[in-house]
Design an enzyme around this catalytic site. Structure first.
Site, PDB file in Angstrom:
ATOM      1  N   SER A  79       0.841  -1.210   0.000  1.00 28.04           N
ATOM      2  CA  SER A  79       0.000   0.000   0.000  1.00 28.04           C
ATOM      3  C   SER A  79       0.872   1.254   0.000  1.00 28.04           C
ATOM      4  CB  SER A  79      -0.983   0.010   1.169  1.00 28.04           C
ATOM      5  OG  SER A  79      -0.306  -0.016   2.398  1.00 28.04           O
ATOM      6  N   ASP A 123       7.459   2.321   6.005  1.00 26.77           N
ATOM      7  CA  ASP A 123       7.123   1.802   4.671  1.00 26.77           C
ATOM      8  C   ASP A 123       7.229   2.888   3.604  1.00 26.77           C
ATOM      9  OD1 ASP A 123       6.411  -0.304   6.273  1.00 26.77           O
ATOM     10  OD2 ASP A 123       4.613  -0.805   5.149  1.00 26.77           O
TER      11      ASP A 123
HETATM   12  O1  PMV Z   1       3.375  -5.480   8.643  1.00 24.86           O
HETATM   13  P1  PMV Z   1       4.153  -4.322   8.191  1.00 24.86           P
HETATM   14  O2  PMV Z   1       5.133  -4.637   7.118  1.00 24.86           O
HETATM   15  O3  PMV Z   1       3.353  -3.088   7.881  1.00 24.86           O
HETATM   16  O4  PMV Z   1       5.140  -3.933   9.366  1.00 24.86           O
HETATM   17  C1  PMV Z   1       4.694  -3.469  10.595  1.00 24.86           C
HETATM   18  C2  PMV Z   1       5.867  -3.079  11.398  1.00 24.86           C
HETATM   19  C3  PMV Z   1       5.546  -2.660  12.814  1.00 24.86           C
HETATM   20  O5  PMV Z   1       6.785  -2.354  13.430  1.00 24.86           O
HETATM   21  C4  PMV Z   1       4.898  -3.793  13.577  1.00 24.86           C
HETATM   22  C5  PMV Z   1       4.628  -1.447  12.865  1.00 24.86           C
HETATM   23  C6  PMV Z   1       5.233  -0.181  12.331  1.00 24.86           C
HETATM   24  O6  PMV Z   1       4.408   0.715  12.017  1.00 24.86           O
HETATM   25  O7  PMV Z   1       6.463  -0.038  12.265  1.00 24.86           O
END
Ligand code: PMV
Length: 289
Positions: A79, A123
């Protein structure tokens, strides 16, 4: 018409711990998501709330075509990649003059809006900038990229990142003296991993420890245990959950020449496996189709 593409991401170390300001290490990976934006006065409604929000934020209107080989809702940042590529393509098509840093910031705001305040900037930042990124608190810094032999195993069990983040928060409240030191240890592993990036055997061991600590804070899942076990038995230097856990994906660090064996083992264990490499480019313009 403008076409831009953006990569997905994995966490090498530190997921969940980064939510509490501890260090984490994330890497942009192939495959990429491609997005074409075309100026349009009355576009058909977008299929994704992320794309809708991109146009709302930029105050322009256009039609969008998305092509992606990346599994969605698997913790690989699809996303974020769609959002970053859409913003960049619209920026280009409408000549808005936004810099990459601004694209990353707007993309983060959009993820927060769509996910109701629960998205970290990891991300969107990694997808925009590419490469290897060290996250500590609010700071995100690109570090020297390395070529790792990585195989991703998708458990095909969808998970909710926000639910898993909530779960860790509850667990930490219930047992602060147990969970907080584990989150500290995950942060310490990230920094240790950063020093061992060119020693795959050591790096693999650290990934194994990180996986065990993710299990310990309650984000494990039987499908992840199965795939991680299969990858190690097939010769991986190490394997761990990547992302929020509770399903989603795991990663395995493979010896050179060992990727086919690990991929087959993951498929045989019920996963869907593919080989990946680092993407150092981040979001970029593509030739229009
Ligand atoms: O599931 P993903 O790839 O969106 O990763 C989440 C990572 C966490 O550390 C659990 C949450 C975050 O926002 O960093």
């Amino acid at each position: 018409m403008a076409t831009w593409s953006a990569p997905g991401k994995i966490f090498l170390f530190g997921e969940h711990a980064v939510v509490y300001g501890k260090p984490g290490l994330a890497m942009a990976i192939k495959p990429r998501v491609h997005v074409t934006v075309r100026r349009h006065r009355n576009p058909a409604p977008a299929k994704s709330p992320y794309i809708d929000q991109c146009f709302r934020e930029l105050g322009v209107r256009g039609s969008v075509y998305v092509s992606s080989q990346m599994p969605s809702s698997a913790g690989l940042g699809s996303s974020a990649a769609v959002t970053v590529a859409t913003l960049s393509a619209a920026n280009d098509e409408f000549g808005l003059g936004l810099e990459r840093e601004e694209i990353a910031a707007i993309a983060h705001r959009i993820e927060q809006t769509v996910q109701k305040g629960r998205a970290s900037a990891t991300d969107t930042y990694v997808s925009t900038m590419g490469g290897l990124v060290l996250i500590i608190g609010d700071s995100r810094r690109r570090v020297l990229p390395v070529n790792l032999n990585l195989v991703i195993g998708n458990t095909q069990m969808s998970h909710s990142t926000s639910r898993m983040v909530e779960l860790v928060a509850e667990e930490r409240e219930r047992r602060p003296n147990v969970i907080s030191p584990i989150l500290d240890a995950i942060g310490a592993l990230t920094l240790e991993g950063l020093r061992k990036l060119d020693e795959p055997r050591e790096l693999g061991r650290l990934m194994n420890v990180n996986h065990a600590l993710l299990d310990a804070i309650g984000v494990g899942h039987s499908s992840l245990t199965r795939l991680v076990g299969a990858a190690r038995a097939a010769g991986a230097f190490g394997a761990k959950t990547t992302g929020a856990g509770g399903g989603g994906c795991m990663i395995a660090l493979s010896p050179r020449g060992g990727k086919t064996r690990i991929t087959s083992a993951l498929d045989a264990a019920g996963g869907r496996a593919f080989v990946t490499t680092i993407d150092t480019a981040g979001v970029r313009k593509e030739h229009d189709a």
